[in-house]
Design an enzyme around this catalytic site. Sequence first.
Site, short mmCIF file in Angstrom:
data_model
loop_
_atom_site.label_atom_id
_atom_site.label_comp_id
_atom_site.label_asym_id
_atom_site.label_seq_id
_atom_site.Cartn_x
_atom_site.Cartn_y
_atom_site.Cartn_z
CE LYS A 165 -1.77 1.61 4.11
NZ LYS A 165 -1.43 3.02 4.34
CB CYS A 213 -4.87 5.84 10.64
SG CYS A 213 -5.35 4.46 9.60
CB VAL A 244 6.75 6.30 14.58
CG1 VAL A 244 6.46 7.01 13.26
CG2 VAL A 244 8.05 5.50 14.48
N1 EPU Z 1 5.59 14.44 10.87
C1 EPU Z 1 5.58 15.77 11.19
N2 EPU Z 1 5.39 16.69 10.18
C2 EPU Z 1 5.21 16.31 8.88
C3 EPU Z 1 5.22 14.92 8.56
C4 EPU Z 1 5.41 14.01 9.58
O1 EPU Z 1 5.75 16.16 12.34
O2 EPU Z 1 5.04 17.18 8.01
C5 EPU Z 1 5.79 13.44 11.95
C6 EPU Z 1 4.50 12.61 12.17
O3 EPU Z 1 3.59 13.27 12.98
C7 EPU Z 1 5.06 11.35 12.80
C8 EPU Z 1 6.42 11.20 12.12
O4 EPU Z 1 6.74 12.48 11.57
O5 EPU Z 1 5.27 11.54 14.17
C9 EPU Z 1 6.46 10.17 11.03
O6 EPU Z 1 5.48 10.40 10.05
P1 EPU Z 1 5.72 10.04 8.52
O7 EPU Z 1 5.66 11.29 7.74
O8 EPU Z 1 6.94 9.20 8.41
O9 EPU Z 1 4.45 9.16 8.21
P2 EPU Z 1 3.52 9.21 6.93
O10 EPU Z 1 4.32 9.41 5.71
O11 EPU Z 1 2.35 10.08 7.18
C10 EPU Z 1 3.76 6.68 6.36
C11 EPU Z 1 2.81 5.55 6.18
C12 EPU Z 1 2.33 5.10 7.56
C13 EPU Z 1 3.53 4.67 8.38
C14 EPU Z 1 4.53 5.83 8.47
C15 EPU Z 1 5.79 5.45 9.20
C16 EPU Z 1 1.77 5.97 4.07
C17 EPU Z 1 0.56 6.37 3.33
N3 EPU Z 1 1.67 5.96 5.39
O12 EPU Z 1 3.00 7.71 6.95
O13 EPU Z 1 1.50 4.00 7.34
O14 EPU Z 1 3.12 4.30 9.66
O15 EPU Z 1 4.87 6.27 7.14
O16 EPU Z 1 6.45 4.43 8.52
O17 EPU Z 1 2.81 5.63 3.49
C18 EPU Z 1 -0.33 2.60 7.70
O18 EPU Z 1 0.04 2.01 6.67
O19 EPU Z 1 -1.22 2.19 8.47
C19 EPU Z 1 0.33 3.84 8.05
C20 EPU Z 1 -0.15 4.68 8.97
#
Ligand code: EPU
Length: 455
Positions: free
Chosen positions: A40, A137, A349
């Site tokens: 995904k 989520c 995280v």
């Molecule tokens: N964060 C910030 N500011 C930002 C972006 C992120 O503070 O602008 C913080 C978040 O709040 C969090 C941390 O950085 O504390 C990590 O967030 P990240 O940006 O890495 O997560 P994401 O890209 O939103 C993706 C996956 C998640 C997975 C995380 C960590 C997708 C669509 N989602 O989320 O997947 O948990 O990386 O590996 O790729 C899931 O599949 O259920 C899911 C939530």
Amino acid sequence: MSPAGAAAQNAAVAQPETADTVIFEGGKPLVGEVSVRGAKNLVTKAMVAALLADTPSTLKGVPAISDVAVVRGLLEAHAVTVTEDVDGELVLDPRGVKSAHFAEIDAHAGSSRIPILFCGPLLHQLGEAFIPDLGGCRIGDRPINFHLDALRAFGAELEKSYEGIRLKAPQRLVGAKVDLPYPSVGATEQVLLTAVRAKGVTELTNAAIEPEIIDLIAILQKMGAIIVVEPNRTIVIEGVESLQGYDHRAIADRNEAASWAAAALATRGDIYVRGAKQQDLMTFLNVYRKVGGLFDIDDEGIRFRHPGGAINPVVIETDVHPGFMTDWQQPMVVALTQAEGRSIVHETVYENRFGFTDALVQMGANIEVYKEGIASITRRVPRRPLEQAAVITGPTPLHGANIRVPDLRGGFSHVIAAVTAQGRSEVSNIGIISRGYEHLLQKLDGLGVSFELGA
Ligand code: EPU
């Protein structure tokens, strides 16, 4: 299984997408085989990458999950043609791309966070982009400040309104130096998808290096990009004028593979996960082995099974890759309710990823959540201000309950808990799980789970 039970199962299997509540009769080991297709967390980004090209792309191994449908809807709203003549194989043709009305974007964005990744590609193709209020989520605040700061560094102009954020690129975006405050997966993808067609060189430091990101880089390289992954989380991108379509098979979904592995452990079962790849699961496999779970790896997948007898408690710290993924902790917590002794899971995280444990406690688990986290001198992952910890003391037999799915990974964990528990569990809001797990009910059926559709 009784003939009535089989009929109920078949009915449930025939229309899983419409089921909001499913009633499980738990207490039996999950035994059999499941297949996992593309991840995904790569597939949805690869679909966005197709927007950057002048010619069509072919993406293989695409799972039938609702997050894919959301991104497809958004692409189509921007006049990208998406076809699926072969199951799991999308052809994405961006040649007619044009701006979409914000109301249409809003309607298609659903509960996904992917729309934000459209910004760079749309700014390159059209000079403008719009992002609505983002979903995803409910596992923490999930801010987008890293994304917006990076887009500004490339020269994008941002205007916030009550509808969302409107972005403009009055001239071609230019390469930038971006240092992420945290190795965010999404922000790293944002930088990649924007830098590949920006003028000049981009240097990204403190980047995320998850396998899905490396696979996205492989896709971009196929398209004509020049990207160097250097040591110490540094990625250097030399922008190019134009990109061509790609032909790519998506990396397998390691999060789904880990979820089924945990299900085998929790239910004292034995599941062969076809498509699971050792290389992307090494950290998970180490923990699985410490807990006492058995696994056999072959060229096609991995067989995960309970050892018989007791399983061991463990201490887990979630982290960015190559650490223990945050998406793996929820299913493992269910398995740890069956371990002999006290396990600790430090969630570093996201700040709100233990909400799903309330339902496990309702089912008889002994889990205490520490909202401020737990300090420990043996910790390896640096403490983050918003982290939490869960202490799981087992083994505790689980009993059936009526529970409501809170989010994607927590939801899968609820299902594992329901099939582990003795007796009947009514699990509502189960549709959320189809965001990231394809054919869930068919797979459970194949593993011998008894269930029927609720109201
Ligand atoms: N964060 C910030 N500011 C930002 C972006 C992120 O503070 O602008 C913080 C978040 O709040 C969090 C941390 O950085 O504390 C990590 O967030 P990240 O940006 O890495 O997560 P994401 O890209 O939103 C993706 C996956 C998640 C997975 C995380 C960590 C997708 C669509 N989602 O989320 O997947 O948990 O990386 O590996 O790729 C899931 O599949 O259920 C899911 C939530």
